[in-house]
Design a protein around this motif. Structure first.
Motif, mmCIF file in Angstrom:
data_model
loop_
_atom_site.group_PDB
_atom_site.id
_atom_site.type_symbol
_atom_site.label_atom_id
_atom_site.label_comp_id
_atom_site.label_asym_id
_atom_site.label_seq_id
_atom_site.Cartn_x
_atom_site.Cartn_y
_atom_site.Cartn_z
ATOM 1 N N TRP A 1 43.148 68.932 3.310
ATOM 2 C CA TRP A 1 43.180 68.420 4.689
ATOM 3 C C TRP A 1 43.334 66.903 4.666
ATOM 4 N N PRO A 2 44.024 66.354 5.673
ATOM 5 C CA PRO A 2 44.202 64.887 5.729
ATOM 6 C C PRO A 2 42.946 64.186 6.228
ATOM 7 N N LEU A 3 41.953 64.054 5.354
ATOM 8 C CA LEU A 3 40.681 63.427 5.742
ATOM 9 C C LEU A 3 40.772 61.921 5.498
ATOM 10 N N GLN A 4 40.229 61.150 6.419
ATOM 11 C CA GLN A 4 40.315 59.697 6.273
ATOM 12 C C GLN A 4 39.059 59.104 5.664
ATOM 13 N N ASP A 5 37.945 59.730 5.946
ATOM 14 C CA ASP A 5 36.684 59.155 5.470
ATOM 15 C C ASP A 5 35.668 60.289 5.348
ATOM 16 N N VAL A 6 35.023 60.403 4.206
ATOM 17 C CA VAL A 6 34.007 61.445 4.012
ATOM 18 C C VAL A 6 32.738 60.789 3.471
ATOM 19 N N VAL A 7 31.614 61.156 4.057
ATOM 20 C CA VAL A 7 30.316 60.633 3.619
ATOM 21 C C VAL A 7 29.425 61.816 3.256
ATOM 22 N N VAL A 8 28.800 61.773 2.076
ATOM 23 C CA VAL A 8 27.768 62.754 1.732
ATOM 24 C C VAL A 8 26.520 61.977 1.315
ATOM 25 N N VAL A 9 25.426 62.220 2.027
ATOM 26 C CA VAL A 9 24.135 61.650 1.625
ATOM 27 C C VAL A 9 23.235 62.838 1.311
ATOM 28 N N ALA B 1 38.932 67.807 10.414
ATOM 29 C CA ALA B 1 37.556 67.296 10.309
ATOM 30 C C ALA B 1 36.549 68.445 10.253
ATOM 31 N N PHE B 2 36.744 69.453 11.128
ATOM 32 C CA PHE B 2 35.858 70.625 11.096
ATOM 33 C C PHE B 2 35.951 71.341 9.742
ATOM 34 N N ALA B 3 37.185 71.634 9.322
ATOM 35 C CA ALA B 3 37.374 72.394 8.077
ATOM 36 C C ALA B 3 36.857 71.609 6.879
ATOM 37 N N GLY B 4 37.165 70.309 6.837
ATOM 38 C CA GLY B 4 36.754 69.477 5.704
ATOM 39 C C GLY B 4 35.243 69.422 5.574
ATOM 40 N N CYS B 5 34.559 69.254 6.704
ATOM 41 C CA CYS B 5 33.098 69.167 6.693
ATOM 42 C C CYS B 5 32.498 70.497 6.227
ATOM 43 N N GLU B 6 33.023 71.599 6.748
ATOM 44 C CA GLU B 6 32.478 72.913 6.389
ATOM 45 C C GLU B 6 32.735 73.229 4.914
ATOM 46 N N TYR B 7 33.936 72.886 4.445
ATOM 47 C CA TYR B 7 34.279 73.123 3.038
ATOM 48 C C TYR B 7 33.334 72.346 2.110
ATOM 49 N N VAL B 8 33.150 71.065 2.403
ATOM 50 C CA VAL B 8 32.280 70.234 1.548
ATOM 51 C C VAL B 8 30.873 70.821 1.525
ATOM 52 N N MET B 9 30.373 71.215 2.686
ATOM 53 C CA MET B 9 29.022 71.769 2.772
ATOM 54 C C MET B 9 28.923 73.085 1.977
ATOM 55 N N ASP B 10 29.918 73.962 2.141
ATOM 56 C CA ASP B 10 29.895 75.244 1.420
ATOM 57 C C ASP B 10 29.932 75.033 -0.090
ATOM 58 N N MET B 11 30.722 74.057 -0.527
ATOM 59 C CA MET B 11 30.820 73.813 -1.972
ATOM 60 C C MET B 11 29.564 73.134 -2.519
ATOM 61 N N VAL C 1 26.656 65.458 5.894
ATOM 62 C CA VAL C 1 28.093 65.399 5.597
ATOM 63 C C VAL C 1 28.806 64.900 6.848
ATOM 64 N N LEU C 2 29.605 63.857 6.698
ATOM 65 C CA LEU C 2 30.458 63.375 7.789
ATOM 66 C C LEU C 2 31.901 63.447 7.322
ATOM 67 N N ALA C 3 32.782 63.962 8.179
ATOM 68 C CA ALA C 3 34.205 64.015 7.840
ATOM 69 C C ALA C 3 35.007 63.515 9.031
ATOM 70 N N ALA C 4 35.860 62.512 8.778
ATOM 71 C CA ALA C 4 36.691 61.947 9.843
ATOM 72 C C ALA C 4 38.156 62.221 9.550
ATOM 73 N N SER C 5 38.890 62.562 10.610
ATOM 74 C CA SER C 5 40.314 62.826 10.446
ATOM 75 C C SER C 5 41.045 62.511 11.747
ATOM 76 N N ALA C 6 42.365 62.477 11.660
ATOM 77 C CA ALA C 6 43.166 62.187 12.854
ATOM 78 C C ALA C 6 42.983 63.295 13.886
ATOM 79 N N HIS C 7 42.809 64.532 13.401
ATOM 80 C CA HIS C 7 42.691 65.674 14.314
ATOM 81 C C HIS C 7 41.463 66.505 13.982
ATOM 82 N N ARG C 8 40.934 67.185 14.994
ATOM 83 C CA ARG C 8 39.642 67.849 14.811
ATOM 84 C C ARG C 8 39.696 68.998 13.806
ATOM 85 N N GLY C 9 40.824 69.697 13.731
ATOM 86 C CA GLY C 9 40.893 70.854 12.830
ATOM 87 C C GLY C 9 40.547 70.477 11.404
#
Lengths: 157, 86
Positions: free
Chosen positions: A76-84, A109-119, A99-107
């Protein structure tokens, strides 16, 4: 893409992380998705949990999270990801992970955040011990549900 | 040469140590390190660190199944039970 990974004993502030991410992305992103994990007061089997202890392997834990974020970025085209992620002794209700995920579009950002959390649940180098009052505690493992959630991202490709 | 074995979570408790500093022959492999550990640990402890779900990392890089690993002086070999974060 900007990546921030922090492992710490102290609590984190969603507002502070959110605001510094907003400053970094300026007007370039269309949205931020945030997930905060909390310590539950019950184990999977229903026993009361009085304390959670988290252990990590300094250096290796950070790189395992960076690798997860790198995989997310390939998808996904993520611009900024934060994991604390917190370690040490935690109590029910405490914040454990952000987990914070920022992207140009919500799809994305939602997918990126959920993926990072699941992994994080199955691949990140942490160990968790659930302690019940008066017991030595039990080292817990990823559940079948955790593995299912991680696996669906592979099937999804 | 000197190498360091480190143990996490349930293995740290089983071995009753988070770190064991070992002196092994130059060019020793991971198997040689295990033999050296067997002289320091009892049968139950060796069974714990040799479990099928235990992963080993050398200098914070995972060693894959069947991978030959020759150790160097100062290496840190980690024994890790299954992980879970989040």
């Amino acid at each position: 893409m900007r990546v921030t990974v922090r492992i710490q004993e102290q609590d984190f502030s969603l507002a502070r992380e959110w605001n510094s991410l907003r400053q970094r992305i300026g007007g370039t992103a269309g949205g931020i998705v945030a997930f905060a994990g909390l310590v539950r007061d019950r184990a999977r089997a229903g026993e009361e949990v009085s304390r959670l202890f988290l252990e990590h392997y300094p250096g290796m834990t950070e790189s395992s999270i960076e690798e997860i974020i790198g995989r997310a970025r390939e998808r996904w085209p993520l611009q900024d990801v934060v994991v604390v992620h917190r370690v040490g002794d935690l109590e029910p209700g405490d914040q454990i992970v952000l987990v914070l995920a920022a992207s140009a579009h919500r799809g994305a950002a939602f997918a990126g955040c959920e993926y990072v959390m699941d992994m994080l649940k199955t691949k990140a180098v942490f160990w968790k011990k659930e302690v019940q009052t008066g017991s030595e505690g039990t080292w817990i493992r990823s559940t079948g549900d955790d593995f299912e959630r991680a696996k669906h991202w592979q099937d999804d490709r | 040469m000197k190498v360091r074995a480190v143990f996490f979570a349930s293995l740290r408790e089983a071995v009753d140590n988070d770190v064991l500093d070992l002196d092994i022959d130059d060019g020793a492999s991971l198997d040689d390190l295990r033999r050296c550990l067997a002289s320091r640990l009892d049968e139950d402890q060796m069974a714990a660190i040799g479990g099928a779900d235990i992963r080993v990392a050398v200098n914070r890089r995972l060693v894959h199944d069947g991978e030959e690993s020759v150790l160097s002086a100062g290496d840190e070999v980690a024994f890790m039970p299954p992980v879970t974060g989040g």
